[in-house]
Enzyme design. Structure first.
Site, short mmCIF file in Angstrom:
data_model
loop_
_atom_site.label_atom_id
_atom_site.label_comp_id
_atom_site.label_asym_id
_atom_site.label_seq_id
_atom_site.Cartn_x
_atom_site.Cartn_y
_atom_site.Cartn_z
N ARG A 1 59.98 50.90 50.71
CA ARG A 1 59.21 49.63 51.07
C ARG A 1 58.83 49.40 52.45
NH1 ARG A 1 62.30 45.45 52.13
NH2 ARG A 1 63.79 45.81 50.38
N TYR B 1 35.87 35.20 44.94
CA TYR B 1 36.43 35.89 43.76
C TYR B 1 37.40 34.74 43.11
CZ TYR B 1 39.71 38.71 41.06
OH TYR B 1 40.47 39.36 40.15
N ASP C 1 36.53 39.92 52.65
CA ASP C 1 36.82 40.65 51.47
C ASP C 1 35.76 41.54 51.35
OD1 ASP C 1 36.89 41.61 48.64
OD2 ASP C 1 37.75 39.63 47.98
N LYS D 1 38.99 48.64 42.64
CA LYS D 1 37.50 48.60 42.28
C LYS D 1 36.96 50.09 42.81
CE LYS D 1 38.66 44.60 40.87
NZ LYS D 1 38.41 43.29 41.49
C1 LIG Z 1 39.25 42.38 41.97
C2 LIG Z 1 39.07 41.47 43.18
C3 LIG Z 1 39.95 40.94 43.75
C4 LIG Z 1 41.34 40.99 43.63
O1 LIG Z 1 41.96 42.30 43.54
P1 LIG Z 1 43.17 42.58 42.44
O2 LIG Z 1 43.16 44.31 42.75
O3 LIG Z 1 42.61 42.52 41.10
O4 LIG Z 1 44.37 42.04 42.84
C5 LIG Z 1 39.68 40.23 44.91
N1 LIG Z 1 38.44 40.23 45.30
C6 LIG Z 1 37.32 40.69 44.74
C7 LIG Z 1 36.06 40.56 45.25
C8 LIG Z 1 37.62 41.34 43.60
O5 LIG Z 1 36.85 41.88 42.86
#
Ligand SMILES: *Cc1c(COP(=O)(O)O)cnc(C)c1O
Length: 385
Positions: A53, A105, A177, A202
């Protein structure tokens, strides 16, 4: 052994970052180190790691690569994109205030409204496309400005540099983000952000088979807090997933080139089609913030959305696609289609959706790396069906 220099281009660094052939066998890839504990030669004096961890060699290779590719002082890998954002927000105290992009998001908005708010951390949502709105919402208690650019699903673009200046004037930090662009197309730390995070689920993973998040911090001090939160809270990226993400990074540039080429082609065709209303793609010259996007990013990326007349038309279209599979998520090699008002953004209150201009007939595409002509033929027949 490949040795990187500061002059190496992103495509070169993406292949080699974080990877150090092992001194025993010379393996070109890091081992997947599944051990959760590490033998200590003397009490409290581990060789390198003590408990997974706190730190793990495979995760550390990924973290080094993310820091390198985002131009950060530190990198951190989490079990999801939301746990990455959560760790950054846990550096705040009760009573602190956040200014966030109103069309962020859906899951980020849910985290702010339904978790952080209960802990006494309030968020004001604004349209960050105009940094004056960000500035107007800042108070003495504002500690974070949270940006997403381009946004999901309307592909709105905010000026990272201008918002960083506003945040810093008010002694707040700017978090970005960067999921939609990936480190290959946009690097917010170079534009003044204090930390950048991704849903690595993603584009970084790129194959719809890993759930993970990553963070890069501009300075060590914030990085130490985030590393402490990995230890204290524990939402860390597992070793196997870390390995898959390192593997994903090696083809990130190739994939993003094809995603961008395909999406730009489809956006252009959609814009010419009679049955299609607005098309949202930051690579289109008529996108309202095309200039800002071109200044801070290297391509329009692989995400776009477009309006059909209403929910009924949108439902009919997504039923008819053959290659674009109906599903949430984005950023992988296979193309996906979805209706935000019914799926990813169903948790955003209808009133907030209307305010941000998210129409019920909006369709979002994650354009994959298939042949662009096949993709367009598929979409065209679905729209016309
Ligand atoms: C999918 C997504 C998230 C969240 O990520 P997870 O891996 O699903 O927790 C945050 N911001 C954006 C723009 C996303 O597309």
């Amino acid at each position: 052994m490949a040795k990187l220099t500061k002059k190496d281009a992103f495509a070169t660094r993406a292949v080699h970052a974080g990877v150090h052939p092992d001194p025993v066998h010379g393996a070109v890839n890091p081992a997947i180190q599944l051990s959760t504990t590490f033998v200590q030669p003397a009490p409290g004096k581990p060789l390198t790691f003590d408990y997974s961890r706190a730190g793990n060699p495979t995760r550390e290779a990924l973290e080094e690569a993310i820091a390198e590719l985002e131009g950060g002082a530190t990198g951190h890998a989490f079990s999801s994109g939301l746990s990455a954002l959560d760790a950054l927000l846990r550096t705040l105290d009760a009573g602190d205030h956040i200014v966030a992009a109103e069309d962020a998001y859906g899951g980020s908005i849910r985290l702010l409204n339904r978790v952080l708010a209960r802990q006494g951390i309030k968020t004001t949502f604004v349209d960050t496309q105009d940094p004056a709105n960000t500035q107007a919402a800042m108070t003495k208690k504002t500690k974070v400005v949270l940006l997403e650019t381009p946004t999901n699903p309307l592909l709105r673009v905010s000026d990272i540099k201008a918002n960083a200046e506003v945040a810093h004037d008010g002694k707040a930090m700017l978090l970005v983000d960067n999921t939609f662009m990936s480190p290959a197309l946009q690097n917010p730390l170079n534009l003044g952000a204090d930390a950048v995070f991704h849903s690595a689920t993603k584009y970084i993973g790129g194959h719809s088979d890993v759930l993970a998040g990553v963070v890069a911090c501009a300075d060590k001090k914030l990085g130490e807090q985030v590393k402490f939160l990995q230890l204290a809270v524990g939402a860390v990226c597992p070793p196997f997933d870390s390995f898959l993400l390192l593997r994903g990074l090696k083809t990130l540039v190739l994939r993003m080139e094809r995603h961008g080429e395909n999406a730009a082609f489809i956006a252009g065709e959609l814009a010419k089609h009679k049955a299609v209303g607005k098309v949202f793609y930051p690579g289109l010259a008529k996108h309202p913030n095309a200039k800002v996007h071109a200044k801070q990013a290297r391509s329009g990326g692989g995400m776009l959305s477009f309006e059909l007349h209403d929910t009924k038309a949108a439902l009919a279209c997504v039923k008819k696609t053959r290659l674009f599979q109906l599903g949430e998520s984005l950023g992988a090699v296979e193309s996906l289609v979805q209706i935000p008002s019914l799926m990813t953004h169903a948790s955003v209150p209808a009133e907030m959706r209307r305010k941000t201009g998210l129409a019920d007939g909006l369709i979002r595409l994650s354009v994959g790396v298939e042949d662009k002509k096949d993709l367009w033929a598929d979409l065209k027949q679905a729209i016309e069906a």
